[in-house]
Design a protein around this motif. Structure first.
Motif, PDB file in Angstrom:
ATOM      1  N   ILE A 358       7.969  -9.637   6.158  1.00 45.83           N
ATOM      2  CA  ILE A 358      10.084  -9.093   5.956  1.00 45.83           C
ATOM      3  C   ILE A 358      10.429 -10.388   5.805  1.00 45.83           C
ATOM      4  O   ILE A 358      11.011 -11.709   6.842  1.00 45.83           O
ATOM      5  CB  ILE A 358      10.081  -8.393   7.024  1.00 45.83           C
ATOM      6  CG1 ILE A 358      10.038  -7.137   6.566  1.00 45.83           C
ATOM      7  CG2 ILE A 358      11.911  -7.868   6.784  1.00 45.83           C
ATOM      8  CD1 ILE A 358      10.379  -6.258   7.675  1.00 45.83           C
ATOM      9  N   TRP A 392       6.438  -5.525   8.864  1.00 42.41           N
ATOM     10  CA  TRP A 392       6.735  -4.066   9.246  1.00 42.41           C
ATOM     11  C   TRP A 392       4.827  -3.964   9.277  1.00 42.41           C
ATOM     12  O   TRP A 392       4.207  -4.603   8.238  1.00 42.41           O
ATOM     13  CB  TRP A 392       6.901  -3.885   7.269  1.00 42.41           C
ATOM     14  CG  TRP A 392       6.742  -2.096   7.533  1.00 42.41           C
ATOM     15  CD1 TRP A 392       6.393  -1.466   7.933  1.00 42.41           C
ATOM     16  CD2 TRP A 392       6.741  -1.853   5.907  1.00 42.41           C
ATOM     17  NE1 TRP A 392       6.096  -0.319   6.836  1.00 42.41           N
ATOM     18  CE2 TRP A 392       6.573  -0.254   6.065  1.00 42.41           C
ATOM     19  CE3 TRP A 392       6.786  -3.009   4.529  1.00 42.41           C
ATOM     20  CZ2 TRP A 392       6.097   0.422   4.413  1.00 42.41           C
ATOM     21  CZ3 TRP A 392       6.219  -1.844   3.433  1.00 42.41           C
ATOM     22  CH2 TRP A 392       6.101  -0.648   3.306  1.00 42.41           C
ATOM     23  N   ILE A 394       2.242  -1.717   8.685  1.00 41.33           N
ATOM     24  CA  ILE A 394       1.740  -1.031   7.566  1.00 41.33           C
ATOM     25  C   ILE A 394       0.213   0.282   8.283  1.00 41.33           C
ATOM     26  O   ILE A 394       0.256   0.807   7.265  1.00 41.33           O
ATOM     27  CB  ILE A 394       1.339  -1.527   6.425  1.00 41.33           C
ATOM     28  CG1 ILE A 394       0.912  -2.775   6.148  1.00 41.33           C
ATOM     29  CG2 ILE A 394       2.628  -2.103   6.133  1.00 41.33           C
ATOM     30  CD1 ILE A 394       0.222  -3.534   5.061  1.00 41.33           C
ATOM     31  N   TRP A 453       5.424   4.833   3.647  1.00 37.79           N
ATOM     32  CA  TRP A 453       5.808   4.709   3.603  1.00 37.79           C
ATOM     33  C   TRP A 453       5.583   3.154   2.557  1.00 37.79           C
ATOM     34  O   TRP A 453       6.017   3.110   1.042  1.00 37.79           O
ATOM     35  CB  TRP A 453       7.028   3.395   4.053  1.00 37.79           C
ATOM     36  CG  TRP A 453       8.362   4.836   4.979  1.00 37.79           C
ATOM     37  CD1 TRP A 453       7.699   4.944   5.908  1.00 37.79           C
ATOM     38  CD2 TRP A 453       8.683   5.556   4.200  1.00 37.79           C
ATOM     39  NE1 TRP A 453       9.041   6.437   6.686  1.00 37.79           N
ATOM     40  CE2 TRP A 453       9.625   6.042   5.744  1.00 37.79           C
ATOM     41  CE3 TRP A 453       9.173   5.981   3.278  1.00 37.79           C
ATOM     42  CZ2 TRP A 453      10.240   7.357   5.175  1.00 37.79           C
ATOM     43  CZ3 TRP A 453      10.501   7.004   3.123  1.00 37.79           C
ATOM     44  CH2 TRP A 453      11.031   7.143   4.519  1.00 37.79           C
ATOM     45  N   MET A 454       4.263   2.910   2.275  1.00 37.19           N
ATOM     46  CA  MET A 454       3.296   1.886   1.358  1.00 37.19           C
ATOM     47  C   MET A 454       2.930   2.591   0.474  1.00 37.19           C
ATOM     48  O   MET A 454       3.069   1.985  -0.943  1.00 37.19           O
ATOM     49  CB  MET A 454       2.450   1.419   2.276  1.00 37.19           C
ATOM     50  CG  MET A 454       2.495   0.597   3.364  1.00 37.19           C
ATOM     51  SD  MET A 454       2.589  -1.246   2.733  1.00 37.19           S
ATOM     52  CE  MET A 454       1.629  -1.340   1.398  1.00 37.19           C
ATOM     53  N   SER A 457       6.766   3.660  -1.517  1.00 38.56           N
ATOM     54  CA  SER A 457       8.268   2.509  -1.791  1.00 38.56           C
ATOM     55  C   SER A 457       7.227   1.607  -3.066  1.00 38.56           C
ATOM     56  O   SER A 457       8.276   1.042  -3.119  1.00 38.56           O
ATOM     57  CB  SER A 457       7.655   1.424  -0.202  1.00 38.56           C
ATOM     58  OG  SER A 457       6.601   1.046  -0.353  1.00 38.56           O
ATOM     59  N   THR A 488      14.464   3.124   6.158  1.00 40.38           N
ATOM     60  CA  THR A 488      13.184   3.525   5.488  1.00 40.38           C
ATOM     61  C   THR A 488      12.770   2.826   3.866  1.00 40.38           C
ATOM     62  O   THR A 488      12.390   1.648   3.099  1.00 40.38           O
ATOM     63  CB  THR A 488      12.596   4.134   6.318  1.00 40.38           C
ATOM     64  OG1 THR A 488      13.739   5.570   5.950  1.00 40.38           O
ATOM     65  CG2 THR A 488      12.353   4.502   7.181  1.00 40.38           C
ATOM     66  N   TRP A 489      12.984   3.727   3.314  1.00 42.29           N
ATOM     67  CA  TRP A 489      12.989   3.972   1.666  1.00 42.29           C
ATOM     68  C   TRP A 489      13.100   2.928   0.581  1.00 42.29           C
ATOM     69  O   TRP A 489      12.797   2.211  -0.274  1.00 42.29           O
ATOM     70  CB  TRP A 489      13.185   5.846   0.820  1.00 42.29           C
ATOM     71  CG  TRP A 489      12.338   5.677  -0.264  1.00 42.29           C
ATOM     72  CD1 TRP A 489      11.154   5.727  -0.519  1.00 42.29           C
ATOM     73  CD2 TRP A 489      12.885   6.986  -1.129  1.00 42.29           C
ATOM     74  NE1 TRP A 489      11.009   5.449  -1.986  1.00 42.29           N
ATOM     75  CE2 TRP A 489      11.890   6.533  -2.000  1.00 42.29           C
ATOM     76  CE3 TRP A 489      13.485   7.243  -1.185  1.00 42.29           C
ATOM     77  CZ2 TRP A 489      11.996   7.514  -3.478  1.00 42.29           C
ATOM     78  CZ3 TRP A 489      14.084   7.953  -2.307  1.00 42.29           C
ATOM     79  CH2 TRP A 489      12.745   8.109  -3.548  1.00 42.29           C
ATOM     80  N   TYR A 492      12.605  -0.953   1.945  1.00 45.69           N
ATOM     81  CA  TYR A 492      10.901  -0.789   1.998  1.00 45.69           C
ATOM     82  C   TYR A 492      10.650  -1.610   0.298  1.00 45.69           C
ATOM     83  O   TYR A 492      10.362  -2.108  -0.448  1.00 45.69           O
ATOM     84  CB  TYR A 492      10.127   0.096   2.342  1.00 45.69           C
ATOM     85  CG  TYR A 492      10.281  -0.051   3.107  1.00 45.69           C
ATOM     86  CD1 TYR A 492      10.492  -0.841   4.613  1.00 45.69           C
ATOM     87  CD2 TYR A 492      10.082   1.055   4.443  1.00 45.69           C
ATOM     88  CE1 TYR A 492      10.235  -0.901   5.817  1.00 45.69           C
ATOM     89  CE2 TYR A 492       9.766   1.786   6.063  1.00 45.69           C
ATOM     90  CZ  TYR A 492       9.656  -0.389   6.979  1.00 45.69           C
ATOM     91  OH  TYR A 492       9.680   0.420   7.883  1.00 45.69           O
ATOM     92  N   THR A 493      11.715  -0.311  -0.200  1.00 45.15           N
ATOM     93  CA  THR A 493      11.823  -0.432  -2.213  1.00 45.15           C
ATOM     94  C   THR A 493      11.552  -1.539  -2.857  1.00 45.15           C
ATOM     95  O   THR A 493      10.985  -2.446  -3.437  1.00 45.15           O
ATOM     96  CB  THR A 493      12.181   0.468  -2.717  1.00 45.15           C
ATOM     97  OG1 THR A 493      11.660   2.122  -2.441  1.00 45.15           O
ATOM     98  CG2 THR A 493      12.005   1.053  -4.129  1.00 45.15           C
ATOM     99  N   ARG A 496       8.938  -4.106  -2.279  1.00 45.20           N
ATOM    100  CA  ARG A 496       8.390  -4.344  -2.292  1.00 45.20           C
ATOM    101  C   ARG A 496       7.920  -4.513  -3.544  1.00 45.20           C
ATOM    102  O   ARG A 496       7.537  -5.223  -4.441  1.00 45.20           O
ATOM    103  CB  ARG A 496       7.697  -2.697  -2.279  1.00 45.20           C
ATOM    104  CG  ARG A 496       7.486  -2.577  -0.654  1.00 45.20           C
ATOM    105  CD  ARG A 496       5.547  -2.599   0.219  1.00 45.20           C
ATOM    106  NE  ARG A 496       4.796  -1.451  -0.872  1.00 45.20           N
ATOM    107  CZ  ARG A 496       3.800  -1.825  -1.046  1.00 45.20           C
ATOM    108  NH1 ARG A 496       2.712  -2.463  -1.882  1.00 45.20           N
ATOM    109  NH2 ARG A 496       3.645  -0.303  -1.587  1.00 45.20           N
TER     110      ARG A 496
END
Length: 858
Positions: A358, A392, A394, A453-454, A457, A488-489, A492-493, A496
């Motif tokens: 991160i 994070w 995963i 979330w992987m 995202s 979260t969403w 993470y988006t 990524r």
């Protein structure tokens, strides 16, 4: 044309259009030259039923999608399903009376997929009934290989860039779910625990240490004090003995210790909380893990081995108390970390896990490139980024999720991550296509799976064509989501998309609030404040529910579900239907020259289009719908239609055709403006008017029509005349002796005559008026308190006087009254004089508006 029913039958209309609509009109055209508008739609967990919160979220999205389509954009409103979730595994275990370890992995996964497909089918039905304009050609499900190959590809690429790594590291662990969870999946709850004061043996005697977790004594690796705490200077650098377990640990100095808490001495365990992890890393302390993955004590806990954490806390506290080691206890308020799924208190365990690096500053920088609606919501993401202390995690110890494409060499234990060309795959079913670098061909498959979330995202990347299309449509234009998943969403988006493509995922992010019960609390069956969308569909229809979603509040705010808002929405639909039903046999498009009232309505309609367009551009759906309602109810129904009824019912001619065309245009425009909010009613009206679907039409465009002052003046005069009749107790359709309107605007009188049901004469300039006093009204409330027993004589005297004389005296400042030769001076307010207004010798009432003076013959 068959006559329309008096009552709007929402069920009949909505079910008819739901059956007949062709959803292909909503498909995204990859070859279109129109400006694109791709919506990164939330993929929900399809584990239950479509609930009222889903309805709120998806209405927001549909409002934007329908509006942008009408504005000429090539819109993609895709629908995804975030299938991989622990709730699905738990539900499968409950329904089949098994645990995930009692059946083969593939069989358990098959049961999860079956349950998910059944839920998706239910969601499909509810979404259709809600009238959503979803692009089903771009539907995806994260459990399908065609999607999770994208997730695995992202894993491989980020691993190759060094953005993903595997390491033994402290992680948040849910003993109930049996899996690691990310920091963002930890919720906190305030609870009352006990602070235990105990003695530790030191070289120079005893020290006092306070802890709320005596069960972690076997995990103690050090104790610490603040370096400037004068009470304990002599202990720094020495050792103390851990009670019950009889081993020595060092005494450290650290500025993070709060000298005012407890005794000022703190126990460092591996691991009680995040601060323990920080100390463990900073001071390079040993690892003593006392709790296993199932939440039970390990052999290092000696006689407590095998007990649960709670059992150990109770037993060890009892033993410490009996031995006199605990000498004091006091209540302590604490924030306890819980698993966000099952609410079980989490533990921090050191485990081999996969992590994503991160870069908080980079994420914050990219977030600044995105428009946040409302803007203050960006602070939530920034605060979360600043609080991140670990990378994070995963990897998850579950089954129903995207497999991690990796194996481990049996000989050298090196991890081998799949090559992109091998994907998609499950390492438990597939062997690597090459040897380990040590030469071995024997591998152990990775059994852990990826955090859900992987999958979600990369939703923005996936709907934009990644990784297959060379013309990647990034960034997408809109991310609509709730404020509860910003950390979260959204987080993470951004992470990524930046890591994989170096670009922001969206141009704008639209944050909606939560749907609350009527009592203002989060909807819950236990609170009996839970409403299913189907209840509203049955009682009031989908369009009414959609209006509630729009009118409830501005973006970012929580919205209580209120039946009164549903009722208000239904009333408005009935009003619009009544307007339409009245107008339909009387209207038609025409190019006849417009009169003053017609031009006034056209200008009002122009202003409505401008106001609504501006509100929709700002995603202020409540402002847009309120403006539409006000126009339809007040401007169109209460004023324009009442003004032009006489023309509509009158003989054919240009004036009638102008009114027919103006009303037709107003209804046709209203249907288009309402289309994003009430797709069913709008379709019924528009299709009846034109034979075409409103959902392939363009958004109305303001024509720059200036406000017709004369038309506006006529509207105001008509309103004033209606109010005059009401105050006089005269029926609205009763004629008046005559009306003369004076104005500098040279007003047309035909519509006024129709409204007043009376002859109306229009004159320019100002009226010539004579004000004639005709009667005196003594004011007893003024006379009585001052003159007491002479009051009646004064009143009789006033009644006998000339009203004109009294009016002159009032103007001069007092009224003189002769009581048998005695002259009394009365204040001017002792009598009121009734004035009769005359025009050309006739008595009239005067009504004033901003632009006109209205004389009504009496």
């Amino acid at each position: 044309m068959s006559e329309l029913s008096k009552e709007y039958n929402f069920k009949q209309v909505e079910e008819k259009w739901e059956r007949s609509w062709d959803s292909s009109i909503y498909y995204f055209d990859w070859e279109s030259k129109k400006p694109q508008y791709i919506i990164d739609t939330p993929p929900p967990y399809p584990t239950g039923n479509f609930h009222i919160g889903n309805a709120l979220n998806w209405c927001y999205i549909d409002f934007a999608a329908r509006y942008k389509r009408m504005r000429g954009y090539n819109v993609m409103f895709p629908q995804g399903w975030d299938c991989h979730g622990l709730p699905t595994e738990v539900k499968v275990e409950q329904l089949n009376h098994i645990t995930k370890n009692q059946v083969p992995r593939e069989e358990f996964r098959r049961l999860c997929e079956k349950l998910t497909e059944e839920a998706i089918d239910r969601f499909h039905k509810s979404m259709g009934r809600l009238g959503l304009s979803i692009d089903w050609s771009n539907e995806y499900a994260t459990m399908k290989p065609e999607y999770y190959v994208k997730t695995q590809t992202s894993f491989v690429r980020m691993y190759q860039k060094g953005q993903i790594y595997r390491e033994d590291h402290p992680v948040n662990w849910c003993p109930r779910c049996g899996t690691a969870i990310a920091l963002a999946e930890v919720e906190y709850d305030s609870r009352t625990s006990t602070l235990n004061y105990m003695h530790f043996c030191a070289e120079d005697g005893e020290i006092e240490i306070a802890t709320s977790r005596p069960e972690l004594l076997p995990a103690c690796v050090a104790v610490a004090v603040h370096p400037e705490d004068q009470r304990y200077q002599k202990y720094i650098g020495k050792t103390v003995n851990v009670p019950l377990f009889n081993y020595s640990v060092p005494v450290l100095a650290d500025r993070a210790v709060d000298s005012s808490f407890g005794s000022g001495f703190v126990m460092i365990c591996t691991f009680g909380d995040k601060q323990d992890v920080r100390w463990w890393m900073e001071h390079h302390l040993p690892l003593r893990q006392a709790i296993d993955r199932g939440g039970r004590m390990m052999p290092i806990a000696g006689p407590y081995s095998g007990l649960t954490v709670e059992e150990t806390k109770e037993k060890i506290t009892q033993d410490l108390t009996e031995q006199g080691i605990i000498f004091k206890q006091e209540p302590l308020e604490q924030n306890v970390g819980l698993c966000w799924r099952c609410k079980t208190p989490i533990e921090i365990l050191s485990e081999q896990q996969w992590f994503v690096r991160i870069d908080a500053p980079e994420i914050k920088k990219m977030a600044e490139e995105i428009e946040w609606i409302p803007p203050h919501m960006r602070v939530r993401l920034e605060n979360w980024a600043d609080s991140m202390e670990w990378d994070w995690c995963i990897s998850r110890q579950r089954i129903f999720a995207t497999p991690i494409p990796a194996w481990y060499c049996r000989h050298c234990h090196e991890a081998l991550v799949a090559e992109e060309s091998w994907l998609p795959l499950d390492p438990n079913l597939t062997q690597p296509k090459k040897k380990c670098k040590c030469g071995s061909s024997e591998f152990i498959p990775e059994q852990d799976v990826l955090d859900t979330w992987m999958d979600s995202s990369i939703s923005a990347l996936a709907v934009a064509g990644w990784p297959d299309r060379t013309d990647l449509r990034m960034p997408t234009q809109l991310r609509p989501q709730g404020h509860d998943i910003i950390r979260t969403w959204a987080f993470y988006t951004i992470l990524r998309t930046g890591a994989l493509e170096g670009i922001r995922p969206w141009d704008a992010i639209l944050i909606n609030g939560m749907a609350l019960g009527e009592d203002g609390h989060k909807m819950s069956k236990s609170l009996n404040n839970f409403i299913r969308p189907e209840e509203v569909f049955e009682s009031n229809g989908a369009d009414a529910l959609r209006q509630w979603a729009a009118i409830g509040g501005s973006p970012g705010n929580d919205i209580p579900f209120q039946w009164k808002e549903i009722t208000a929405a239904s009333r408005f639909q009935q009003k619009l239907w009544s307007i339409f039903r009245f107008s339909l046999p009387l209207i038609a498009p025409d190019d006849a020259a417009k009169g003053q009232v017609d031009r006034w309505l056209s200008a009002e309609l122009d202003q409505l289009i401008t106001k609504t367009t501006e509100a929709m551009d700002r995603f202020q759906f409540d402002e847009a719908l309120k403006a539409i309602r006000a126009f339809a109810w007040d401007v169109l129904a209460d004023n324009y239609i009442e003004l032009v009824k006489a023309r509509l019912y009158g003989q054919d001619g240009p004036e009638k055709r102008a009114a027919q065309d103006t009303l037709f245009t107003a209804l046709e425009t209203l249907a288009r403006l309402m289309a994003p909010f009430t797709p069913f009613l709008s379709e019924e009206i528009y299709h009846t008017l034109t034979g075409q679907s409103v959902h392939v039409q363009s958004w109305p465009v303001a024509q720059g029509q200036p406000m017709d002052r004369a038309g506006l003046a006529i509207k105001e005069v008509a309103s004033t005349l209606r109010r005059y009749k009401a105050e006089k107790g005269v029926a609205l359709n009763s004629p008046l002796p005559g009306i003369v309107v004076y104005s500098d605007l040279d007003l047309e009188t035909a519509d006024l005559a129709g409204v007043a049901n009376s002859p109306v004469e229009s004159r320019t300039g100002k009226p010539s008026l004579e004000m004639k006093p005709i009667a005196v009204k003594p004011q007893m409330k003024v006379i009585g308190p001052r003159f007491r027993d002479r009051s009646q004589r004064i009143i009789m005297a006033l009644m006998g006087m000339d009203p004109a004389d009294i009016a002159r005296q009032k103007e001069a400042g007092s009224i003189a009254v002769d009581l048998d030769g005695e002259i009394l001076e009365l204040p001017p307010e002792a009598a009121e004089v009734e004035i009769q207004t005359l025009s050309a010798g006739e008595a009239v009432d005067i009504l004033k508006t901003k632009e006109a003076t209205v004389l009504v013959r009496r």
